[in-house]
Design a protein around this motif. Structure first.
Motif, PDB file in Angstrom:
ATOM      1  N   GLN A  36     -65.426  14.414  -5.788  1.00  0.00           N
ATOM      2  CA  GLN A  36     -64.308  13.520  -6.141  1.00  0.00           C
ATOM      3  C   GLN A  36     -63.339  14.235  -7.060  1.00  0.00           C
ATOM      4  OE1 GLN A  36     -65.830   9.912  -7.810  1.00  0.00           O
ATOM      5  NE2 GLN A  36     -66.369   9.038  -5.798  1.00  0.00           N
ATOM      6  N   GLY A  37     -62.043  14.130  -6.683  1.00  0.00           N
ATOM      7  CA  GLY A  37     -61.001  14.764  -7.475  1.00  0.00           C
ATOM      8  C   GLY A  37     -60.657  16.162  -7.006  1.00  0.00           C
ATOM      9  N   SER A  38     -61.410  16.731  -6.077  1.00  0.00           N
ATOM     10  CA  SER A  38     -61.101  18.074  -5.578  1.00  0.00           C
ATOM     11  C   SER A  38     -59.811  18.026  -4.759  1.00  0.00           C
ATOM     12  CB  SER A  38     -62.243  18.599  -4.700  1.00  0.00           C
ATOM     13  OG  SER A  38     -63.436  18.715  -5.434  1.00  0.00           O
ATOM     14  N   VAL A  39     -59.082  19.089  -4.793  1.00  0.00           N
ATOM     15  CA  VAL A  39     -57.816  19.202  -4.057  1.00  0.00           C
ATOM     16  C   VAL A  39     -57.996  20.233  -2.952  1.00  0.00           C
ATOM     17  CG1 VAL A  39     -55.377  19.805  -4.198  1.00  0.00           C
ATOM     18  CG2 VAL A  39     -56.458  18.589  -6.087  1.00  0.00           C
ATOM     19  N   VAL A  40     -57.613  19.839  -1.734  1.00  0.00           N
ATOM     20  CA  VAL A  40     -57.689  20.748  -0.568  1.00  0.00           C
ATOM     21  C   VAL A  40     -56.267  21.120  -0.183  1.00  0.00           C
ATOM     22  CG1 VAL A  40     -58.437  21.010   1.820  1.00  0.00           C
ATOM     23  CG2 VAL A  40     -59.831  19.677   0.228  1.00  0.00           C
ATOM     24  N   GLU A  41     -55.991  22.409  -0.211  1.00  0.00           N
ATOM     25  CA  GLU A  41     -54.642  22.879   0.128  1.00  0.00           C
ATOM     26  C   GLU A  41     -54.516  22.983   1.641  1.00  0.00           C
ATOM     27  OE1 GLU A  41     -51.677  26.664  -0.783  1.00  0.00           O
ATOM     28  OE2 GLU A  41     -53.709  26.626  -1.597  1.00  0.00           O
ATOM     29  N   LEU A  42     -53.416  22.382   2.169  1.00  0.00           N
ATOM     30  CA  LEU A  42     -53.161  22.410   3.605  1.00  0.00           C
ATOM     31  C   LEU A  42     -52.131  23.496   3.938  1.00  0.00           C
ATOM     32  CD1 LEU A  42     -52.942  18.551   4.215  1.00  0.00           C
ATOM     33  CD2 LEU A  42     -54.937  20.043   4.467  1.00  0.00           C
ATOM     34  N   ASN A  43     -52.005  23.770   5.242  1.00  0.00           N
ATOM     35  CA  ASN A  43     -51.087  24.828   5.652  1.00  0.00           C
ATOM     36  C   ASN A  43     -49.639  24.337   5.772  1.00  0.00           C
ATOM     37  OD1 ASN A  43     -51.415  23.194   7.855  1.00  0.00           O
ATOM     38  ND2 ASN A  43     -51.799  24.818   9.339  1.00  0.00           N
ATOM     39  N   LYS A  44     -49.365  23.072   5.486  1.00  0.00           N
ATOM     40  CA  LYS A  44     -48.017  22.528   5.601  1.00  0.00           C
ATOM     41  C   LYS A  44     -47.322  22.570   4.233  1.00  0.00           C
ATOM     42  CE  LYS A  44     -47.786  20.847   9.900  1.00  0.00           C
ATOM     43  NZ  LYS A  44     -46.723  21.132  10.841  1.00  0.00           N
ATOM     44  N   LEU A  45     -46.029  22.804   4.262  1.00  0.00           N
ATOM     45  CA  LEU A  45     -45.238  22.755   3.041  1.00  0.00           C
ATOM     46  C   LEU A  45     -44.783  21.318   2.785  1.00  0.00           C
ATOM     47  CD1 LEU A  45     -43.024  25.942   3.578  1.00  0.00           C
ATOM     48  CD2 LEU A  45     -45.057  25.725   2.131  1.00  0.00           C
ATOM     49  N   ALA A  46     -44.439  21.052   1.556  1.00  0.00           N
ATOM     50  CA  ALA A  46     -43.973  19.703   1.201  1.00  0.00           C
ATOM     51  C   ALA A  46     -42.662  19.427   1.923  1.00  0.00           C
ATOM     52  CB  ALA A  46     -43.767  19.609  -0.313  1.00  0.00           C
TER      53      ALA A  46
END
Length: 201
Positions: free
Chosen positions: A148-158
């Protein structure tokens, strides 16, 4: 030259005479050795021998009859084969049927009614539609460390559009919206058929 010809003919006649004389002497000697020639039977019993031409004609007659029998048998066999072939053809002619096939050329050229494709039969097929915000790859070790609270970085830009997939194939792009307290997607770009075909390959 004529004299030479007559001389050759004369020599041949002399040779024939000599040959005839030799045969006569041989016959006389044979008759003497066997007890002499019977003066009452100068032919030595040869008169009982039939005419050679008659004997030959009898043999020829038998050969002709045999040949005629062979021809008759061959003709009969040929006629039987022809009759059999005709019966087979008659049987096959009774087995064939004429079918009236409709002309599909005009309908195929027109493309159906009104020139439009009839797609009604596929309209009830269910499809799975999914919206994808982004993707990433994780190792098993990194996956086990998530909490819980972990952040997963995706390949899409904001700010990049979301992607809409139908049965796993990209068909459109859009942006996320909220409708009646539910997330939705407003389509901003539809993938062209050419790009969809490239994705299938």
């Amino acid at each position: 030259m004529v004299n030479t010809y007559f001389r050759e003919v004369s020599d041949m006649a002399d040779d024939q005479d000599k040959l005839a004389q030799e045969w006569a002497d041989a016959l006389i000697e044979t008759g003497d050795a066997e007890g002499g020639m019977d003066p009452d039977d100068p032919l030595g019993g040869l008169e009982d021998v039939g005419d050679p031409s008659e004997a030959g004609s009898a043999d020829l007659g038998q050969d002709d009859e045999a040949l005629a029998d062979e021809w008759a048998a061959a003709l009969a066999e040929t006629e039987q084969d022809e009759l059999k072939h005709e019966k087979e053809q008659e049987f096959l002619s009774t087995q064939t049927h004429d079918y009236d096939l409709p002309d599909m050329g005009a309908e195929a050229k027109s493309g159906g009614s009104g020139g439009k494709r009839d797609l009604d039969f596929i309209l009830d097929i269910p499809l799975e539609v999914s919206a994808e915000l982004g993707r990433t790859k994780l190792l098993i070790n990194e996956l086990l460390q998530l909490g819980q609270g972990s952040v997963v970085e995706l390949n899409k830009l904001a700010g990049e559009p979301l992607e809409i997939y139908v049965n796993g194939k990209l068909v459109a792009r859009g942006e996320a919206v909220v409708i009646n307290e539910k997330f939705g997607i407003r389509l901003t770009d539809i993938i062209s058929p050419i790009e969809r075909v490239k994705q299938l390959g």
